[in-house]
Scaffold this motif. Structure first.
Motif, PDB file in Angstrom:
ATOM      1  N   ASN A   1     -10.363   4.303   0.438  1.00  0.00           N
ATOM      2  CA  ASN A   1      -9.769   3.767  -0.785  1.00  0.00           C
ATOM      3  C   ASN A   1      -8.824   2.589  -0.559  1.00  0.00           C
ATOM      4  OD1 ASN A   1     -10.912   5.664  -2.742  1.00  0.00           O
ATOM      5  ND2 ASN A   1      -9.687   7.195  -1.689  1.00  0.00           N
ATOM      6  N   ASN A   2      -8.263   2.465   0.637  1.00  0.00           N
ATOM      7  CA  ASN A   2      -7.189   1.493   0.840  1.00  0.00           C
ATOM      8  C   ASN A   2      -7.555   0.273   1.677  1.00  0.00           C
ATOM      9  OD1 ASN A   2      -5.455   2.972  -0.733  1.00  0.00           O
ATOM     10  ND2 ASN A   2      -4.448   4.000   0.978  1.00  0.00           N
TER      11      ASN A   2
ATOM     12  N   ASP B   1      -6.111   6.342   4.629  1.00  0.00           N
ATOM     13  CA  ASP B   1      -7.129   6.527   3.584  1.00  0.00           C
ATOM     14  C   ASP B   1      -7.998   5.277   3.562  1.00  0.00           C
ATOM     15  OD1 ASP B   1      -8.676   7.168   1.415  1.00  0.00           O
ATOM     16  OD2 ASP B   1      -7.029   7.288  -0.029  1.00  0.00           O
TER      17      ASP B   1
ATOM     18  N   ASP C   1      -2.601  -0.173   4.737  1.00  0.00           N
ATOM     19  CA  ASP C   1      -3.187   1.102   5.161  1.00  0.00           C
ATOM     20  C   ASP C   1      -4.620   0.860   5.617  1.00  0.00           C
ATOM     21  OD1 ASP C   1      -3.964   3.681   5.652  1.00  0.00           O
ATOM     22  OD2 ASP C   1      -4.129   4.246   3.538  1.00  0.00           O
TER      23      ASP C   1
ATOM     24  N   LEU D   1       0.810  -1.228   0.000  1.00  0.00           N
ATOM     25  CA  LEU D   1       0.000   0.000   0.000  1.00  0.00           C
ATOM     26  C   LEU D   1       0.834   1.265   0.000  1.00  0.00           C
ATOM     27  CD1 LEU D   1      -3.133   0.170  -0.096  1.00  0.00           C
ATOM     28  CD2 LEU D   1      -2.200  -2.096   0.318  1.00  0.00           C
TER      29      LEU D   1
ATOM     30  N   SER E   1      -5.876  -3.432   1.068  1.00  0.00           N
ATOM     31  CA  SER E   1      -5.092  -3.952   2.196  1.00  0.00           C
ATOM     32  C   SER E   1      -5.551  -5.347   2.591  1.00  0.00           C
ATOM     33  CB  SER E   1      -5.195  -3.003   3.393  1.00  0.00           C
ATOM     34  OG  SER E   1      -4.562  -1.768   3.136  1.00  0.00           O
TER      35      SER E   1
END
Length: 373
Positions: A153-154, A150, A146, A27, A158
């Motif tokens: 979005n992450n 964020d 992450d 990430l 992840s």
């Protein structure tokens, strides 16, 4: 002849090692070669156990050989439940009480890990790169996930990365589907909503901090508030992710909804922190929240507090995919009619029953009753 055999054996071992490795993109956008079946993993936070449990079967820490003591220190209830289910977890070596900034590279290397998994933070510590560089020189692969900077979005990338690295992509994808359904329901309704946004104040852990009022302007929990359609009064109040608003500024902004976070344990002082999380009863959660708000001379007079539009959510949601429960609590608090059929309590129960290896217990959010005086 003997030397030639040794060279052949070494070459075979090296080729086998390469064949068992896989290449992933973490990430932070780094391309990393990781072992196909990591057996000795060091985590940058023990609270990563929240997420590992979503992609691992059985003991989620079965291959963990070291981590900081943040779960034992900051979430003793979950720690108690995981240790009860998997006693070997209590014997995993710990590095300090908080996070990987207290991890000494030499001590990590001494554990002979074949993979280190570190979290991304909103503000990178100075020694962040030093840890990565030291491990790289020792030939130890490091990947970043992450789950807090964020999240919108992450989170899915992840979880998918962990599922791939830990060799259980099927369970990871099953959770991703569950997560996406819950997040999409809120996203779609907010996108269709045409009315005025609800003004909201989010205060982080009142009672655990001396000053008032610690809040978040952007990123992390602020992103979740925005996702749920909130008009965050702290947006633009300061440049950093976290900062302070004085009580007078909060009163002047007059938020229509007030939300706190808390993670006090049942053994704590109900007047000093909000009790929420595993093993906490609904009575303990609401009682400790009421006592906490009564101790805040200015904020207790907010219309939102007096009229019963004050809520508290478990603080530890903020660093795991469980934050979908935050989103549902926020959405329901901000737009009760729009989300009257959404049940955050049912969502957290389903996370436990469908994905986690420990039994469901506790109270993860609460609401104050309107004042009658």
């Amino acid at each position: 002849m003997r030397i030639a055999c040794r060279m052949l054996l070494l070459s075979t071992l090296m080729m086998t090692g390469l064949a068992q490795a896989r290449t992933v993109v973490d990430l932070s956008g780094r391309t990393v070669d990781v072992p196909d079946h990591p057996q000795r993993i060091v985590l940058g936070e023990s609270r990563m156990l929240y997420t590992l449990s979503l992609v691992q079967e059985g003991n989620p820490a079965k291959n963990v050989v070291g981590w900081p003591g943040d779960m034992q220190n900051l979430d003793p209830q979950s720690w108690q439940l995981y240790v009860k289910a998997f006693p070997a977890i209590a014997d995993i070596p710990q590095f300090g009480k908080n996070n990987f900034t207290q991890m000494n590279p030499e001590k990590v290397i001494a554990l002979h890990p074949d993979l280190v998994i570190l979290p991304r933070y909103a503000k990178q510590p100075v020694d962040h790169d030093q840890m990565q560089d030291s491990l790289a020189r020792a030939g130890i692969p490091v990947i970043y996930v992450d789950l807090r900077v964020d999240q919108i979005n992450n989170t899915i990338p992840s979880v998918r990365l962990l599922g791939e690295v830990l060799n259980n992509p099927q369970k990871a994808e099953r959770f991703i589907d569950f997560y996406q359904q819950h997040m999409d329901r809120v996203k779609q309704r907010i996108a269709q909503y045409q009315g005025k946004k609800t003004r909201v104040m989010l205060q982080l852990q009142p009672g655990r901090r001396e000053s008032c009022c610690t809040t978040v302007s952007h990123g992390n929990l602020a992103d979740l508030l925005s996702f749920a359609g909130g008009d965050n009064i702290a947006q633009g109040a300061f440049k950093s992710v976290y900062g302070e608003m004085n009580p007078e500024a909060v009163i002047a902004a007059n938020p229509e909804v007030y939300i706190s976070t808390g993670m006090g344990s049942p053994q704590g002082n109900p007047g000093s922190e909000i009790m929420l999380g595993p093993l906490v009863s609904a009575v303990q959660a609401q009682g400790s929240y009421r006592l906490m708000m009564d101790k805040q001379p200015l904020l207790s007079h907010l219309a939102a507090v007096r009229e019963g539009r004050a809520y508290a959510v478990w603080h530890n949601f903020y660093l795991s995919p469980y934050h979908m429960v935050d989103v549902e609590v926020f959405a329901k608090a901000l737009y009760p009619q729009l989300f009257n059929d959404v049940d955050p309590q049912q969502t957290i129960k389903e996370i436990y029953t469908q994905f986690l290896p420990i039994p469901f217990s506790g109270t993860y959010w609460t609401q104050l009753h309107p004042r009658s005086d």
